[in-house]
Every structure is written in C-alpha cells, then in structure tokens.
Design a protein around this motif. Structure first.
Motif, short mmCIF file in Angstrom:
data_model
loop_
_atom_site.label_atom_id
_atom_site.label_comp_id
_atom_site.label_asym_id
_atom_site.label_seq_id
_atom_site.Cartn_x
_atom_site.Cartn_y
_atom_site.Cartn_z
N THR A 2 0.95 -0.68 0.04
CA THR A 2 0.07 -0.17 -0.30
C THR A 2 0.59 1.19 0.20
O THR A 2 2.03 1.61 0.41
CB THR A 2 -0.75 -0.27 1.26
N SER A 3 0.58 2.32 -0.80
CA SER A 3 1.16 3.37 -0.91
C SER A 3 0.68 3.85 0.74
O SER A 3 -0.28 4.65 1.33
CB SER A 3 0.79 4.30 -1.30
N LYS A 4 1.86 4.92 1.24
CA LYS A 4 1.93 5.32 2.04
C LYS A 4 1.94 6.74 2.05
O LYS A 4 1.99 7.39 1.14
CB LYS A 4 3.78 5.77 2.72
N GLY A 25 -11.79 5.11 -6.43
CA GLY A 25 -12.89 4.58 -5.45
C GLY A 25 -13.94 4.06 -6.67
O GLY A 25 -14.56 3.24 -5.71
N LYS A 26 -14.38 4.33 -7.81
CA LYS A 26 -15.31 3.96 -7.90
C LYS A 26 -15.21 2.66 -9.33
O LYS A 26 -15.69 1.76 -8.83
CB LYS A 26 -16.00 5.02 -9.73
N TYR A 27 -13.89 2.33 -9.53
CA TYR A 27 -13.67 1.18 -10.32
C TYR A 27 -12.84 0.05 -10.13
O TYR A 27 -12.41 -0.80 -10.54
CB TYR A 27 -13.13 2.08 -11.88
N ALA A 28 -11.92 0.65 -8.33
CA ALA A 28 -11.13 -0.12 -8.70
C ALA A 28 -11.44 -2.04 -8.41
O ALA A 28 -10.55 -2.74 -8.29
CB ALA A 28 -10.08 -0.18 -7.46
N LYS A 29 -12.52 -1.81 -7.54
CA LYS A 29 -12.89 -3.12 -7.65
C LYS A 29 -13.87 -3.63 -8.61
O LYS A 29 -14.34 -5.09 -8.75
CB LYS A 29 -13.27 -3.50 -5.82
N VAL A 56 -2.08 2.91 -9.77
CA VAL A 56 -3.54 2.33 -10.19
C VAL A 56 -2.78 0.65 -9.45
O VAL A 56 -4.49 0.24 -9.18
CB VAL A 56 -3.59 2.16 -11.64
N ALA A 57 -1.53 0.41 -9.98
CA ALA A 57 -2.02 -1.51 -8.73
C ALA A 57 -1.95 -1.33 -7.53
O ALA A 57 -2.39 -2.48 -6.87
CB ALA A 57 -0.09 -1.59 -9.40
N ALA A 64 1.84 -4.12 -10.62
CA ALA A 64 2.41 -3.72 -11.76
C ALA A 64 2.52 -3.89 -12.67
O ALA A 64 2.30 -3.07 -13.69
CB ALA A 64 3.14 -3.11 -10.55
N ALA A 65 3.58 -5.14 -12.22
CA ALA A 65 3.52 -5.81 -13.94
C ALA A 65 2.81 -5.98 -15.50
O ALA A 65 2.92 -5.37 -16.38
CB ALA A 65 4.87 -6.25 -14.13
N LYS A 66 1.49 -6.70 -14.78
CA LYS A 66 0.23 -6.45 -15.06
C LYS A 66 -0.10 -5.24 -15.72
O LYS A 66 -0.52 -5.28 -17.02
CB LYS A 66 -0.69 -7.40 -14.97
N VAL A 67 -0.60 -4.28 -14.93
CA VAL A 67 -0.75 -2.63 -15.03
C VAL A 67 -0.52 -2.60 -15.94
O VAL A 67 -0.62 -1.58 -17.68
CB VAL A 67 -1.28 -1.62 -14.01
#
Ligand code: FES
Length: 169
Positions: A2-4, A25-29, A56-57, A64-67
């Motif tokens: 997670t990002s700090k 917030g809308k699309y992540a999941k 985004v990852a 991240a490699a997939k993104v």
C-alpha cells in the motif's frame, strides 16, 4: 503493498493523485475495469507515468507488471507526456496512396522527431493514426483538432513553422 500517505502538506514532489482517486474509488474493485481506469488516468494527466501505473496497481490489487503490460499493449496509451501540439498524421489508405509517407518524412525532418516522439522543446508530438475521416483531403494531418489537407512537403513545413512562430509570439 500500500502507498503511504505523504504528510508534507504539498512541500515535496510526491505525485498528486487526488483527481484519480475518485476514479479508483468507483472502479478499483470492478472486474474488467483496468482499461477504463487507465483511459481516465490518461485523460487526467495526458499520459501514464510509472508512478500512475504503480498507483493503479496498488489501488486495484493488480500487479504493476500486468498494469504496465496492458498500458504498453494498447496503442491508445502513452507512457510519455505529449507535446503542447499533438500532430496526428493520417496513415489510412487514401492518405498513404497520396503521399503520407512523404509528409511524414517532411515532419520528421522539420522537427527532428519520429512517430511517437516529442520535440525537445515540448512543442510537438507526432502520432501516426488511422483514417481521420476526411479522405477527400488526403494527405491529411490534424493538429490540435484542426484539419490540414491536400498537404505537400512544403505546406506541412510551413504549417509547423507558423505554429512555432505563434508559440513564440
Ligand atoms: S485515409 Fe486519411 S483521412 Fe481517410
């Protein structure tokens, strides 16, 4: 991972993703939304930086490699910032038959860039594209939404020089 949260209150150079956050917030999941998220990120920032890809990852839980793989697979995505003036050079059939390659050579020579590149001064980015829908004007370029048709090597150079001159004025 997670990002700090940065608590510098805007004093450091940490990327600001506050505009992208609501999109995530809308699309992540939502399954299958990665392309939509990347499109929106590119709309906001003009291109996909490595930091944006990482963000985004983190937010989606996708590696991240997939993104990065998706971002590089689709030609609609840019991984570098674009110049102030985006040149879309048509390489569709009619334009090709009427000399788009010759126009491309003139643009590349005039600006010292190749397809997909941006000039050092950040003024122009060249992108070869498919049919722009005005084949009767071929060969055609669109620069910042304005169409220029029936181009010759000289006329396209003149258009670019005019834009440069106006930028400096
Ligand atoms: S082929 Fe160039 S505008 Fe259609």
């Amino acid at each position: 991972m997670t990002s700090k949260k940065c608590d510098c209150q805007g004093l450091c150079d940490a990327p600001d993703f506050s505009e992208l956050a609501p999109v995530l917030g809308k699309y992540a999941k939502v399954p299958g939304s990665l392309i939509t998220i990347l499109q929106k990120a590119q709309d906001i920032y003009g291109y996909l930086s490595m930091e944006a890809i990482q963000y985004v990852a983190e937010q989606t839980g996708i590696k991240a490699a997939k993104v990065y793989g998706v971002a590089t697979f689709y030609t609609q995505f840019r991984l570098k910032p674009i110049g102030k003036n985006l040149i879309m050079l048509c390489q569709g059939t009619a334009c090709h038959v009427n000399g788009s390659k010759m126009i491309e050579e003139a643009i590349c020579d005039e600006l010292k860039i190749k397809d997909g590149e941006t000039t050092e001064d950040g003024l122009f980015t060249l992108n070869n594209v498919a049919c722009l829908g005005c084949c009767s004007l071929s060969p055609v370029v669109m620069i910042d939404g304005e169409t220029y048709g029936k181009l010759t090597k000289d006329s396209v150079r003149e258009i670019l020089r005019d834009i440069k001159k106006n930028e400096k004025a």
